[in-house]
Design a protein around this motif. Structure first.
Motif, PDB file in Angstrom:
ATOM      1  N   ARG A   1      47.825  17.671 -33.502  1.00  0.00           N
ATOM      2  CA  ARG A   1      49.151  17.118 -33.773  1.00  0.00           C
ATOM      3  C   ARG A   1      50.231  18.172 -33.558  1.00  0.00           C
ATOM      4  O   ARG A   1      51.282  17.888 -33.000  1.00  0.00           O
ATOM      5  N   ALA A   2      49.973  19.380 -34.012  1.00  0.00           N
ATOM      6  CA  ALA A   2      50.953  20.457 -33.851  1.00  0.00           C
ATOM      7  C   ALA A   2      51.166  20.781 -32.379  1.00  0.00           C
ATOM      8  O   ALA A   2      52.308  20.936 -31.935  1.00  0.00           O
ATOM      9  N   GLU A   3      50.081  20.858 -31.621  1.00  0.00           N
ATOM     10  CA  GLU A   3      50.197  21.175 -30.202  1.00  0.00           C
ATOM     11  C   GLU A   3      50.913  20.056 -29.444  1.00  0.00           C
ATOM     12  O   GLU A   3      51.681  20.322 -28.522  1.00  0.00           O
ATOM     13  N   SER A   4      50.683  18.802 -29.838  1.00  0.00           N
ATOM     14  CA  SER A   4      51.357  17.691 -29.168  1.00  0.00           C
ATOM     15  C   SER A   4      52.848  17.654 -29.494  1.00  0.00           C
ATOM     16  O   SER A   4      53.641  17.073 -28.758  1.00  0.00           O
ATOM     17  N   SER A   5      53.232  18.301 -30.609  1.00  0.00           N
ATOM     18  CA  SER A   5      54.660  18.364 -30.947  1.00  0.00           C
ATOM     19  C   SER A   5      55.311  19.630 -30.403  1.00  0.00           C
ATOM     20  O   SER A   5      56.443  19.939 -30.718  1.00  0.00           O
ATOM     21  N   GLY A   6      54.563  20.392 -29.599  1.00  0.00           N
ATOM     22  CA  GLY A   6      55.138  21.556 -28.952  1.00  0.00           C
ATOM     23  C   GLY A   6      54.916  22.875 -29.664  1.00  0.00           C
ATOM     24  O   GLY A   6      55.420  23.905 -29.240  1.00  0.00           O
TER      25      GLY A   6
END
Length: 88
Positions: free
Chosen positions: A80-85
Motif C-alpha cells: 500500500r505504501a509503495e502504491s502511494s509513492g
C-alpha cells in the motif's frame, strides 16, 4: 498520498518512518524497550481491533514519533505504501 493502516485509520504517507513485523521484531530487546517506552509516553495507538501483526512508526507534529499497531500484515502495508509513492 495516504496510507490506510486499518480500522479507518489513515496517515499521510510522507509521515511514515517505517513499517515493522511485530512477530519478528518483538524478539529484539531493543524493540521491546522502544515499544514499552512509547507506550509509557502515550504515543502508541492500537488501530488493530484484534491481535496486531505490525507496527508503523510515523513522525507527528506534536510528538517526535507515534506508533500505530495494525492488524494488517507488514507486506500488505508495504505494498500500500509503495502504491502511494512511498519508498521503503
Amino acid at each position: 498520498m495516504y496510507l490506510h493502516l486499518g480500522q479507518n485509520e489513515i496517515v499521510p504517507s510522507r509521515r511514515v518512518i517505517g513499517i515493522f513485523d511485530l512477530d519478528k521484531c518483538s524478539y529484539s530487546r531493543r524493540t521491546r524497550e522502544y515499544l514499552s517506552a512509547a507506550d509509557k509516553e502515550g504515543v502508541v495507538l492500537d488501530v488493530s481491533g484484534d491481535i496486531p501483526k505490525s507496527f508503523v512508526v510515523c513522525d507527528h507534529p506534536y510528538h517526535p514519533q507515534i506508533v500505530y499497531l495494525s492488524q494488517l500484515n507488514p507486506a500488505t502495508l508495504q505494498r500500500r505504501a509503495e502504491s502511494s509513492g512511498l519508498e521503503l
